[in-house]
Design an enzyme around this catalytic site. Sequence first.
Site, PDB file in Angstrom:
ATOM      1  CG  HIS A   1      -0.499   0.335   2.495  1.00  0.00           C
ATOM      2  ND1 HIS A   1      -0.210  -0.602   3.455  1.00  0.00           N
ATOM      3  CD2 HIS A   1      -0.223   1.525   3.042  1.00  0.00           C
ATOM      4  CE1 HIS A   1       0.216   0.008   4.541  1.00  0.00           C
ATOM      5  NE2 HIS A   1       0.221   1.298   4.315  1.00  0.00           N
TER       6      HIS A   1
ATOM      7  CG  ASP B   1      -0.184  -3.967   2.652  1.00  0.00           C
ATOM      8  OD1 ASP B   1       0.358  -3.463   1.650  1.00  0.00           O
ATOM      9  OD2 ASP B   1      -0.449  -3.328   3.685  1.00  0.00           O
TER      10      ASP B   1
ATOM     11  N   GLY C   1       2.879   5.965   9.208  1.00  0.00           N
ATOM     12  CA  GLY C   1       4.306   6.254   8.988  1.00  0.00           C
ATOM     13  C   GLY C   1       5.177   5.045   9.283  1.00  0.00           C
TER      14      GLY C   1
ATOM     15  CB  SER D   1       2.690   1.658   6.543  1.00  0.00           C
ATOM     16  OG  SER D   1       1.428   1.551   7.085  1.00  0.00           O
ATOM     17  N   GLY D   2       4.915  -0.694   6.369  1.00  0.00           N
ATOM     18  CA  GLY D   2       6.000  -1.239   5.548  1.00  0.00           C
ATOM     19  C   GLY D   2       7.207  -1.643   6.376  1.00  0.00           C
TER      20      GLY D   2
HETATM   21  C1  4AZ Z   1      -1.013   3.358   8.863  1.00  0.00           C
HETATM   22  O1  4AZ Z   1      -1.899   4.137   8.537  1.00  0.00           O
HETATM   23  C2  4AZ Z   1      -1.222   2.464  10.046  1.00  0.00           C
HETATM   24  N1  4AZ Z   1      -2.194   0.599  14.536  1.00  0.00           N
HETATM   25  C3  4AZ Z   1      -0.259   1.539  10.365  1.00  0.00           C
HETATM   26  C4  4AZ Z   1      -0.458   0.720  11.449  1.00  0.00           C
HETATM   27  C5  4AZ Z   1      -1.590   0.840  12.208  1.00  0.00           C
HETATM   28  C6  4AZ Z   1      -2.553   1.766  11.899  1.00  0.00           C
HETATM   29  C7  4AZ Z   1      -2.364   2.589  10.802  1.00  0.00           C
HETATM   30  C8  4AZ Z   1      -1.773  -0.065  13.370  1.00  0.00           C
HETATM   31  O2  4AZ Z   1       0.040   3.309   8.223  1.00  0.00           O
END
Ligand code: 4AZ
Length: 838
Positions: free
Chosen positions: A642, A690, A784, A786-787
Amino acid sequence: METAREESAQGSEDDAAQEDATSVADVSVEVATVDATLNKLCRRYNRRRRRAKKIKKKNPILDLQNLAILITVVVFVIVVIMWSLLWVFIFRRESNSGVYFAGMFRVANVEFIPEYRHADSSEFVSMANRIQHVITSVYRTSSVSRLYKQTVISDLSNNNQGGVLVHFWMIFVVPHLKGPSVCEDCVSAILKDSVHMSLKNRSSVGFLQGLPVDIDSILVNVALRSDYSSTAVGSQCVDKLYAGVPDVSIPLNVFSSWGGLSCYIKLTSAPGSVIRLTVKSFRIDPSDCVYDALTVYDSLLPMRGMILFRFCEPVSAPISLVSTSNVMLLSFRLTQGNKIFQGLFQALMEEQCMNMIALPAGPGDAGVITSPFNPSLLPRQCSCTWMFQMPSSALGVALRFQNYMLKLKDLQNCEHGWWKVNEIIYCGNYVDHSTVFRIPAQNPEVVFRCSSRSAAQPFSATYSSYNTSQPCPEGHFLCSTGLCVEKFRRCDGLDDCQDESDEIFCSKPPKICESSSPLHPLYICNGEMDCSSGKDEINCTQETSCSGVSYQCGNGACILKKNAKCDGLPDCYDRSDEKDCACGNPTPSKRVSDSAATQQRIVGGINALEGEWPWQVSMHFSGQLYCGASALSDEWLISAAHCFSKERLADPRMWMAHLGMLNQGNAKHVAEIRRFVVHEYYNARNFDYDIALVQLKKAWPSSLAQYIQPICLPAPSQTFTEGHRCWVTGWGYRSEQDKVLPTVLQKAEVSIISQSECKRSYGAISPRMLCAGVPSGEQDACRGDSGGPLSCQAHSGGRWFLTGIVSWGSGCGRPNLPGVYTRVAKFIDWIQRHIQNL
Ligand code: 4AZ
């Protein structure tokens, strides 16, 4: 100083005034002798000059001042002249830039003649002039008339719906400030509105100054000036080929002598046919379509809305795709080097996809239904109907798909196929396992429509009859995927249903250690002493039949030990389990003071230590932190799909990877990106699959090994049971409301949560997802992060494995709503398919 200068200037002015008074008197007296008067005047003038010189000599500052004024004036004049020249020759020209549009429409009721295929024939010229004139008069009388420059007719082709298909370029000259007034939608709307006003008798054809234009066929896309110049009439790099006879293959070969150019091949075929392009092999540098690419269009001009498929990776096994009508454009962009394309194309008669299928009463597969033109990719537009007839009202139809699944349509559009089964609408989706769709009706009608923006994977399904009152055979369990599995497989710790529906809401298997019956497979050789006798952890290197819970050695043999990979002990006979283990072992860092280490931060996180997570990468988009990633080797990173899946985010040139970093801005190495490999089944709606790989342009230098190190990939069999503690790391927000990102890398300890509990929290959790958190929610990942990695150690002091990739969650740090991670162990084959030698 200043006052002295003023005084002397005042004195000389008085002298001059006195002299002037004298001179007037002199002239009036000596009027008779002109020579004498002139002499006198000359002498007086010389006297005055000498005096003035004397004053100047006396006052050098005044001299400097004049010089400064003079220089300033000269410089000013030069600047004004240069600025005017610049404005006239550069800015004025630039501020009027060309905006290019590629368009097409069908002219109905006009008979196509073969001469139209040749742009230099008089028939083409006369037809093109007529169409050009009509388009020009539409735009000359529109709101953008002052910006409209010209229309160039590029191609006239015969059309499967009759008439002539016109492809054209439109050029507007727009001052920068007026840019938005020639937006794609506006330009398209002007043409459509003009046709709309002339529509008659509920038909889709309107008459534009006598030209019958089909309103439904109008498409206008903004295009690049370079596309215009390289496809324009007379360009050296446009080839036109025609397939007049169906099913005859015409070879297509492109070699690297075309290197460094954008070249086009326009294919057309006889009316009533479509074109199948087969790519047999394509040798290019994989680069996310940034450098080398073959883009196939469902039109004769490079129109964004008509992209059939983009080949950005080398092709070694044949792939074929089919156009929607009898035109296709191949756009090659090849950089210098040994680049080779080998393929062929052929005309195919359009398929009427309407089938009546009578099924026999007996069990077993009765036949196969496939997507149109299978094994070619699914066309952009198609429609198929299958009408099944069952011999008895007690029987229904079971469709068993390979990599495809039907789900009831919700409010969203269907992206990968639209299905109507007995008046109920379903959407198709790609998955990496088989599914069974059952229709409990005697004579069901199944309608399928292609609905993807570009060509997609084909599908096939075997059909059979089934007993509507008992879908699965005796002693079998019905999975949510429609598969039937033996009842004894329920709750056996293995995902037999492919969606874990046989493994959820199972009571925790009892640890019956003393009985003679075998212990539940979950407990056997999982690295934890579940029986006090230790019998669950003995003979773990003995070979066993291969399954999802056994470790597969390099020689293909399987052993019971689930977490054999890189645990420091050679378990496989060929010792392959300890090969390639230069990963997940951070060099011990100096201990920081306790106060720094325990400072409470994001969702229960604390500052990480220097060198503690050497695989952690910060992915920056347009110079800003956007996602995390983990290093897998000196050239490859792994992250979440994503992060890169939206069009804007898919350009690797916009990204930088910051490696070996603790504090933002202090990376030991900043790397450019060559390409992203986003999982082909990534589903942006539910975040399934993902996962994405990131290839760096250049490997990071081995001299940085102290700061940058890969994390180990888990074996497909690796299991960390619920409660196992792992760490999530990143520079993401410290709470849902946070507005400021932390500078220091944060780490938070979270526990693996069972799949059943995760499903209780969220409902739709796929087997590719894994939950981790704490019941209070206090420790969690956030936007932030993520990944980035969820790093787990099998035991204290052991190597670290990438168990999860931060994917999603409901908010951040909420009680009973844990973080959801991509379950990396499910993707080992996929990763290895894309990264050889890992
Ligand atoms: C995000 O938006 C995100 N609490 C990543 C992890 C989590 C929520 C949102 C988990 O990148």
